[in-house]
Design a protein around this motif. Structure first.
Motif, PDB file in Angstrom:
ATOM      1  N   ALA A 175      44.012  41.726  39.175  1.00 49.39           N
ATOM      2  CA  ALA A 175      44.377  40.312  39.111  1.00 49.39           C
ATOM      3  C   ALA A 175      43.653  39.529  40.197  1.00 49.39           C
TER       4      ALA A 175
ATOM      5  N   VAL B 199      40.199  39.901  29.489  1.00 45.97           N
ATOM      6  CA  VAL B 199      40.267  41.191  30.180  1.00 45.97           C
ATOM      7  C   VAL B 199      39.618  42.276  29.319  1.00 45.97           C
TER       8      VAL B 199
ATOM      9  N   THR C  32      39.838  38.944  39.440  1.00 43.96           N
ATOM     10  CA  THR C  32      39.501  37.892  38.469  1.00 43.96           C
ATOM     11  C   THR C  32      39.542  36.506  39.084  1.00 43.96           C
TER      12      THR C  32
ATOM     13  N   ILE D 221      40.212  32.116  33.592  1.00 38.05           N
ATOM     14  CA  ILE D 221      40.521  33.421  34.151  1.00 38.05           C
ATOM     15  C   ILE D 221      40.443  33.438  35.668  1.00 38.05           C
TER      16      ILE D 221
ATOM     17  N   VAL E 101      46.968  39.469  33.720  1.00 39.27           N
ATOM     18  CA  VAL E 101      45.918  40.431  34.080  1.00 39.27           C
ATOM     19  C   VAL E 101      46.542  41.717  34.597  1.00 39.27           C
TER      20      VAL E 101
ATOM     21  N   THR F  88      46.022  45.468  32.930  1.00 39.47           N
ATOM     22  CA  THR F  88      45.370  46.526  33.693  1.00 39.47           C
ATOM     23  C   THR F  88      46.150  47.824  33.594  1.00 39.47           C
TER      24      THR F  88
END
Length: 597
Positions: free
Chosen positions: A439, A319, A442, A232, A402, A406
């Motif tokens: 994004a 996530v 992470t 990730i 990601v 989200t």
């Protein structure tokens, strides 16, 4: 069949909810905060108008009519406060949903008439744990006229017309009857119907007039974007694949990633996610999903398809797990097949479609209301990117995955699980910005905050897919709040918001340091932990269809709730450095910070 006389191909919709009785209750000088133009069906254009929300935050909080009660009911408290604050009858307020978070109790209500709710006349109220109101957003309205509350057009005819106009099929989600306010202050009664077209990636709510059959509005559940899976903290395949053992967080996923507590699988399907290209990818061996990626083979080769599906399954689950730790739980409207009795509506795991045939050079995420499930309902579609030969797979770039997920978090938590409250151009732009910012979050591995670039792998371009890298340097990235005045597209507006959040992140990490265990230990005081707490907390605090100033205020209030305002000046300074200071409004900059900062 219902008839449409002289239906124009371009339908102008107006949802104008106002506390005024003029012919045009709302000014249109800043349309990004109230409008969004979308094209659906076969070239049909809809200009949606959403009521501007008013938004107040109250620091340590103010009292409400039921404050003296011991343990007052959340629903009763919310209705009593809204009625008192707006001077309206409690009979015109309907409780929609609510949840109890770590720092606040959140309630979401709707205005109603004759028991029928209004589509966008909504309000959100937050109470701290001292039972004081700390935030209030509302788009409740007064009307010049209102249609009869009993429909004269049958729902079956409305569904037929919606299918025809949207060029899709009714998806069997129960339709609803809701009022919709037009820009002249009148309210029409509408059948609200979900229409999908899997080939085109369409998934919308259609608001069909229950008396005339006219299409007045749509809610678009699909957020489209181009992003670029791996550990990730990695962005692109060239950083290297790793074999990870048991990466699930059992606090967030108590039965792991391949079981809903009742049924277990040996494929890329579980309680939070089902990922596939046609069918979920099976284990490569006992307990193993190991499919090496071959960069010399086309992405459509079976080995590379399997690698992409497994990577997507891993990232979307990850996530789910870290956002759960920070507050995106069952009662806060997250995505799970089984909610384990923890509130919210179940049967809505994310469905990821890898190498989807609906398009290229893009990806999207559809976010219907909490509790909807099934094929292509809570879905992320990942396309091939054709800038290179052979094409590259968007499911092999973590920032794409990601970013798309989200959208599900921000659309669910803003507005209380409806999926309706990031629909204006400006709010939709912030949706893109939040997704970029997540994004980036992470991928940080240390306290360093270098410039951040999106979408390098799929485009084979180190400059990525944004106009500028995200940067604390105004030379590298000059975008400011006032930049929005010359922008009219959600991804462009999103760059402004994402760059502000990049600057907020840098300031917090600079002040408080960096935690390498932030994804599984949100209890620390480091800056990256503080950032994600405020990110998630603010979503439930902000009003429906927020503007940038409203979202900023929600961040400031979130800090007051969780950290006693310890970061208020730091946040104000970071926002003001990009024009979003005290007094910033209508896309005019302000670099002013409050006294004492």
């Amino acid at each position: 069949m219902i008839g449409f006389d002289n239906l124009l191909k371009s339908v102008s919709l107006a949802i104008a909810y106002a506390y005024a009785t003029s012919a045009s209750p709302f000014p249109n000088n800043v349309k990004y905060a109230t409008h969004h133009v979308r094209e659906v069906g076969k070239g049909l254009q809809i200009e949606s108008f959403y009521p501007p929300s008013t938004y107040e935050t109250f620091g340590v909080g103010i009292e409400h009519p039921l404050a003296k009660r011991d343990n007052p009911d959340l629903e009763e408290s919310a209705i009593a406060f809204v009625g008192s604050r707006l001077g309206i009858s409690k009979s015109t307020i309907t409780f929609k949903s609510g949840f109890i978070g770590e720092t606040a109790r959140h309630a979401f209500v709707k205005q109603s008439h004759d028991g029928v709710p209004f589509a966008n006349a909504v309000a959100n109220i937050a109470f701290n744990h001292e039972n004081r109101v700390i935030a209030f957003g509302t788009s409740f309205v007064k009307l010049t006229s209102i249609a009869p509350s009993q429909p004269s057009i049958p729902i079956a005819d409305a569904i037929t017309k919606a299918e025809e106009l949207i060029d899709g099929k009714y998806n069997d989600h129960p339709p609803s009857l809701e009022f919709l306010v037009l820009q002249d202050g009148s309210a029409v009664l509408t059948h609200v119907i979900q229409i999908q077209n899997d080939k085109t990636g369409t998934w919308v709510e259609a608001f069909i007039d229950a008396h005339t059959g006219q299409l007045h509005s749509i809610t678009d559940f699909v957020n489209k974007f181009s992003y670029l899976v791996l550990p990730i903290t990695s962005e692109v395949p060239t950083e290297g694949f790793q074999v990870l053992d048991n990466p699930q967080d059992t606090l967030a996923s108590p039965f792991g990633w391949h079981s809903d507590g009742t049924t277990s699988t040996t494929t890329t399907a579980g309680n939070n996610v089902i990922a596939s290209k046609g069918a979920p990818t099976p284990q490569s061996g006992p307990g193993e999903f190991i499919y090496p990626w071959d960069p010399t083979a086309p992405p459509t080769s079976q080995g590379n398809v399997n690698a992409a599906v497994v990577n997507a399954f891993y990232v979307v689950n990850t996530v789910h797990d870290f956002s759960y730790r920070y507050g995106f739980t069952e009662s806060a409207f997250n995505f799970q097949a089984n909610n384990f009795g923890n509130g919210g509506r179940a049967n809505d795991r994310v469905i990821v479609s890898v190498q989807n045939a609906a398009g290229t050079n893009n990806a999207d995420f559809a976010t219907p209301p909490d509790g909807q499930s099934g094929s292509m309902r809570v879905s992320s579609q990942l396309f091939l990117w054709t800038f290179t030969s052979p094409p590259r797979d968007g499911a092999l770039e973590n920032d794409i995955l990601v970013h798309e997920n989200t959208h599900g978090i921000t659309n669910r938590m803003t507005g209380g699980g409806t999926g309706r409250c990031l629909q204006t151009t400006e709010a939709g732009g912030m949706g893109e910005g939040w997704s970029d910012a997540m994004a980036e979050w992470t991928e940080h591995k240390s306290s360093d905050v270098p410039d951040y670039v999106m979408g390098q792998f799929v485009t084979n371009n180190p400059a990525g897919i944004r106009t500028h890298p995200y940067s604390t340097s105004p030379t590298v990235n000059p975008l400011r709040y006032s930049s929005i005045a010359t922008l009219n597209e959600v991804h462009d507006i999103g760059e402004v918001w994402a760059n502000m959040l990049h600057n907020v992140y840098a300031a917090l990490v600079g002040a408080h340091g960096f935690s390498t265990t932030a994804r599984t230990n949100p209890g620390g005081t480091e800056g990256n932990i503080v950032f994600l707490h405020l990110f998630i907390d603010a979503l439930a605090l902000q009003p429906c269809n927020p503007t940038l100033p409203a979202a900023r205020d929600a961040w400031i209030q979130a800090d007051a709730n969780r950290y006693g305002g310890a970061n208020a000046c730091l946040l104000w300074q970071a926002f003001a450095s990009r024009g979003l200071g005290v007094g910033a409004a209508s896309h005019r900059d302000s670099t002013t910070v409050p006294d004492g900062c």
